[in-house]
Scaffold this motif. Structure first.
Motif, PDB file in Angstrom:
ATOM      1  N   THR A 188       6.897  -1.291  -1.826  1.00 40.57           N
ATOM      2  CA  THR A 188       5.871  -1.925  -0.983  1.00 40.57           C
ATOM      3  C   THR A 188       5.296  -0.951   0.041  1.00 40.57           C
ATOM      4  O   THR A 188       5.568  -1.043   1.239  1.00 40.57           O
ATOM      5  CB  THR A 188       6.406  -3.195  -0.287  1.00 40.57           C
ATOM      6  N   THR A 189       4.534  -0.007  -0.457  1.00 48.78           N
ATOM      7  CA  THR A 189       3.662   0.886   0.315  1.00 48.78           C
ATOM      8  C   THR A 189       4.416   1.967   1.072  1.00 48.78           C
ATOM      9  O   THR A 189       4.186   3.153   0.863  1.00 48.78           O
ATOM     10  CB  THR A 189       2.759   0.087   1.272  1.00 48.78           C
ATOM     11  N   PHE A 190       5.301   1.585   2.024  1.00 47.00           N
ATOM     12  CA  PHE A 190       6.006   2.588   2.825  1.00 47.00           C
ATOM     13  C   PHE A 190       7.513   2.424   2.706  1.00 47.00           C
ATOM     14  O   PHE A 190       8.038   1.315   2.757  1.00 47.00           O
ATOM     15  CB  PHE A 190       5.613   2.501   4.304  1.00 47.00           C
ATOM     16  N   THR A 191       8.178   3.560   2.533  1.00 46.86           N
ATOM     17  CA  THR A 191       9.635   3.605   2.554  1.00 46.86           C
ATOM     18  C   THR A 191      10.117   4.330   3.803  1.00 46.86           C
ATOM     19  O   THR A 191      11.019   3.863   4.499  1.00 46.86           O
ATOM     20  CB  THR A 191      10.169   4.330   1.297  1.00 46.86           C
ATOM     21  N   CYS A 192       9.530   5.492   4.073  1.00 39.78           N
ATOM     22  CA  CYS A 192       9.877   6.290   5.248  1.00 39.78           C
ATOM     23  C   CYS A 192       8.616   6.619   6.035  1.00 39.78           C
ATOM     24  O   CYS A 192       7.526   6.743   5.450  1.00 39.78           O
ATOM     25  CB  CYS A 192      10.556   7.600   4.846  1.00 39.78           C
ATOM     26  N   CYS A 193       8.750   6.769   7.329  1.00 38.73           N
ATOM     27  CA  CYS A 193       7.647   7.205   8.178  1.00 38.73           C
ATOM     28  C   CYS A 193       8.180   8.167   9.231  1.00 38.73           C
ATOM     29  O   CYS A 193       9.353   8.094   9.622  1.00 38.73           O
ATOM     30  CB  CYS A 193       6.973   6.014   8.874  1.00 38.73           C
ATOM     31  N   HIS A 194       7.301   9.058   9.664  1.00 38.96           N
ATOM     32  CA  HIS A 194       7.695  10.042  10.678  1.00 38.96           C
ATOM     33  C   HIS A 194       6.574  10.193  11.695  1.00 38.96           C
ATOM     34  O   HIS A 194       5.452  10.586  11.344  1.00 38.96           O
ATOM     35  CB  HIS A 194       7.986  11.393  10.023  1.00 38.96           C
ATOM     36  N   THR A 195       6.865   9.846  12.950  1.00 37.99           N
ATOM     37  CA  THR A 195       5.892  10.036  14.026  1.00 37.99           C
ATOM     38  C   THR A 195       5.911  11.505  14.436  1.00 37.99           C
ATOM     39  O   THR A 195       6.961  12.056  14.790  1.00 37.99           O
ATOM     40  CB  THR A 195       6.230   9.155  15.235  1.00 37.99           C
TER      41      THR A 195
END
Length: 817
Positions: A237-244
């Protein structure tokens, strides 16, 4: 309500759309008429008649315009709340390695986990989201449901490919606070429109590897914007990990993908599915609430990619094998290293190279093939194909591209084709992709001679094209889309042209003027940008000479020409000429004047013949006058295709006082009557009243022995304006008045007439509709099913397209159409 949606891109090849409808078991198809008139357009691509019958029987089409069904009779109470978190929310199709699309089944739980109680973005009522991604692209899940499930505002971008300048102005005008961009579009905006990003609070970028240099530029010049690198497959569903991103160290050579978002688990495992230490590469496995249910109707593939979670006490928990190689950094974030298979990203879309290879291998002159992605000087990725011909010389690149276009979207068609005697193999017999030679990026041979830049303006344009496309040399008559161009590259090209020439250029102009010579005339000192071209691209890609159709009396008819273009195949470019009046401008009052301007626009697009012209009804009359003017100017018109079109002020309306003529007239009269009784009661009643009035007037003229019926016509004999929307009646009146006044002169060439048995004025006395007295080269008559109002509707349009395609084939073989 317990249902699920399946987003479809109407620009996808019809065979692809037909597979999606059938695979997903779609029951209701919501469609704008301009984009997808009826489901029968897709049924034609069904592999068997049984498949076609099943689709026709099971799918209900709901048209959203121009006359949507009334909602007042429907139930006004809420449907029962029958959906559970694990029920299906939507199905998203992605590229498949075997050549068959995969349908990812996403539950409600996954959508809620993406946009509710999460930690990578702010989802509050004061956020303004931009919906820019195609609905069939899973990034739209974030764009749509992020604001709608949190009380925010959703701003939808108009449905066309924007230039970077246009997109930047749109972001500023609507005060967008939350923005998602693919990596390619992010890089382009940072290069050309970074000022437009200064009002954005949160910017997500991803879909591919981000450039360190572009990230640094944003961090330095737009410090108020929170920049997030988003990573994730559709299956989670679109995003698994994110990094600011707050800073990048000088030694950093890549941008991390960060940590798992809320309610998500990730593991980095070795070949034995055991965790690897920090710093050691492994495959990324993802689990948690975002996980899809699997692949629709593919239990084998679901079992291969969705595995039991050995680290969870829940026996039902699963993990998805992403196929991505990553490693944990010492600071606890993930670093993306690459793919473990042949999957790549092109313009943010996931591309399984095996899908392209499977299609290419179906070509009878290809014995073996492999497709790879390579990076060009601009930093963009291009698809390059390597082929081993079946025997002798390999087919030209243009022919291979034409073979792929009917089944693959533009971004999946390779830009270059390199011929090899054999594919390099590893010791275990697999294709050794690392041993492939550099792709042949030179201009592919074409039947047309190479013409280099002839002045400084064309030379500057050629340099821009070579940089953006990664192909050289490029001739001034080479077409952008034949060189591997597609919509994202058109955006980059428009941005570079704006920067170099300091002139605003719409992306659509590249579709309308796809050669350097044409763009040079548009940008040159003698150009007139205040008078836009009437030419509109309906299907711009293909290697054959373009077909150009003139608008109808109401200024439109593009829905019909779109239908026709779909059945002519991906190698046949089709364009339309739009009405100035329908666009809000001043309309021409006479057909010769209108034809003169359209000839100018046509010459700007295609300087020399042979020309292929056509038009339905009123549009056919304008196309006839255009053909007369082109021939008078010394050019050649190869095809003049008139669709249910009769010449005004001719002998067309003269009654045929012969036994055969009387029989034909009575037969057409009965056919027209039978058509009317297939209409809805109100439509039938109105049409009978109008035709009775017309017949009464024309019979009265016949009794008074007025042989030239057209001279006495009135507007209400040609069209019943009460059927037309009030805002469009002025265009109708102007065009019909011009038709009544038009005196068609002789034409030295041949007319090809596509006609039905009946005609709205019930006076089709002459089999050739009167064109025989005007066309010195003769008239070829093609009688097709349907009625005047439905000749380009389904299913009749398929017959018209088949007959038209046969005419084009005969012309290419130097035969009479």
């Amino acid at each position: 309500a317990g249902g699920a949606y399946v987003p479809l891109d109407p620009d996808s090849p019809k065979e692809r759309l037909q597979f999606m409808l059938q695979e997903a078991g779609v029951k209701v198809l919501l469609a704008q008429t301009a984009a997808l008139a009826t489901v029968e357009d897709l049924i034609a691509a069904a592999p068997t008649s049984a498949d076609a019958a099943a689709l026709a029987r099971n799918v209900v089409v709901v048209r959203l315009e121009p006359n949507p069904p009334p909602v007042s009779p429907e139930c006004d109470s809420a449907p029962p709340d029958s959906a559970s978190p694990d029920d299906l929310a939507y199905v998203s199709f992605t590229s498949g390695s075997t050549g068959q699309l995969k349908a990812v089944a996403v539950p409600h739980r996954g959508v809620v986990r993406l946009v509710k109680n999460t930690d990578y973005l702010q989802f509050t009522p004061d956020q303004v989201f931009l919906q820019l991604a195609p609905v069939a692209f899973d990034a739209s899940t974030l764009e749509l449901w992020g604001p709608l499930l949190n009380g925010g505002r959703l701003v939808m971008f108009p449905p066309h490919v924007p230039s970077l300048t246009e997109l930047g102005a749109f972001i500023q005008r609507h005060k967008i606070t939350t923005l998602w961009l693919t990596a390619g579009l992010f890089h382009a905006m940072v290069e050309e429109q970074i000022e437009a990003l200064k009002g954005v609070r949160e910017l997500l970028a991803g879909g591919d590897v981000l450039s360190v240099a572009h990230v640094r530029k944003v961090l330095e010049q737009v410090p108020s914007c929170r920049l997030v690198n988003g990573y994730g497959p559709t299956e989670n569903t679109t995003f698994t990990c994110c990094h600011t991103l707050t800073r990048l160290a000088p030694e950093d050579r890549s941008v991390p993908i960060g940590r798992p978002i809320a309610n998500t688990r990730v593991y980095v495992l070795d070949d034995h599915q055991q965790p690897v230490p920090v710093g050691i590469p492994g495959e990324l496995y993802a689990g948690g609430d975002g996980l899809a249910r699997g692949y629709l109707n593919r239990p084998d593939l679901t079992a291969e990619r969705f595995l039991p979670d050995p680290f969870s006490p829940d026996r039902a928990a699963r993990l998805y094998r992403t196929g991505d190689q990553v490693r944990w950094r010492a600071d606890g974030v993930l670093e993306f290293l690459g793919r473990l298979d042949a999957q790549v990203k092109i313009s943010g879309f996931r591309v399984e190279l095996g899908e392209i290879e499977a299609r290419l291998a179906e070509h009878p002159e290809v014995r073996a093939c492999v497709v790879v992605a390579h990076t060009v000087a601009s930093g963009d990725k291009r698809l390059a194909a390597y082929i081993v011909p079946a025997e002798g010389k390999a087919p030209p690149a243009a022919a291979l591209q034409a073979f792929l276009r009917p089944t693959l979207p533009p971004h999946l068609v390779p830009a270059s084709f390199t011929t090899l005697a054999a594919l390099p193999l590893t010791p275990n017999g697999k294709v050794d992709r690392r041993a492939l030679p550099p792709p042949d990026l030179s201009r592919a041979p074409t039947p047309e001679p190479f013409v280099g830049p002839r002045d400084p303006l064309e030379a500057r344009l050629a340099a821009i094209w070579e940089k953006v496309l990664g192909v050289r040399p490029i001739g001034v008559h080479d077409r952008f889309f034949d060189l591997g161009g597609y919509s994202m590259l058109a955006v980059r090209l428009a941005a570079q042209v704006e920067k170099v020439f300091d002139q605003r250029l719409a992306v659509n102009a590249i579709f309308q003027f796809p050669t350097i010579a044409q763009l040079a005339r548009l940008l040159g000192p003698e150009s007139e940008p205040a008078t836009p071209s009437a030419l509109v691209a309906l299907q711009p890609e293909g290697t054959q000479p373009p077909l150009v159709f003139v608008h109808g009396a109401g200024g439109g008819m593009f829905w019909g020409y779109h239908n026709l273009a779909r059945y002519l195949g991906g190698d046949q470019p089709v364009y339309g000429l739009r009405s100035r009046g329908a666009e809000g401008g001043e309309e021409f009052a006479a057909i010769p004047e209108m034809a003169t301007q359209y000839v100018r626009d046509l010459r700007a697009f295609q300087p020399h013949g042979p020309y292929y012209l056509g038009g339905y009804c009123f549009g056919g009359t304008v196309a006839y006058e255009m053909a007369r003017q082109l021939v008078a100017q010394g050019d050649r018109v190869a095809l003049l295709a008139l669709i249910n079109c009769s010449p005004p002020n001719s002998s067309y309306s003269r009654f045929p006082w012969t036994p055969r003529g009387v029989v034909r007239f009575l037969g057409n009269l009965l056919y027209s009557a039978s058509y009317m009784f297939r209409l809805k009661p109100d439509d039938r009643r109105n049409l009978i009243r109008w035709r009775a009035r017309v017949l009464k007037k024309r019979l009265g003229r016949l009794l008074r022995l007025r042989p030239r019926g057209g001279q006495g016509w009135e507007i209400d004999e040609v069209v019943d304006l009460s059927f037309q929307p009030a805002e469009g009646r002025q265009v109708w009146e102007t065009h019909v008045q011009a038709l009544i006044k038009y005196q068609p002169g002789p034409y030295p060439g041949r007319v090809t007439l596509f006609r039905t048995r009946g005609h709205p004025a019930v006076c089709s006395f002459d089999e050739a509709y009167g064109w025989g007295e005007l066309a010195a080269g003769g008239v070829t008559v093609k009688v097709v099913p349907g009625a005047h109002e439905s000749i380009l509707d389904e299913p009749h349009v398929r017959v018209v397209a088949r007959e038209l395609a046969q005419c084009l084939t005969r012309l290419r073989n130097d035969q009479t159409p």
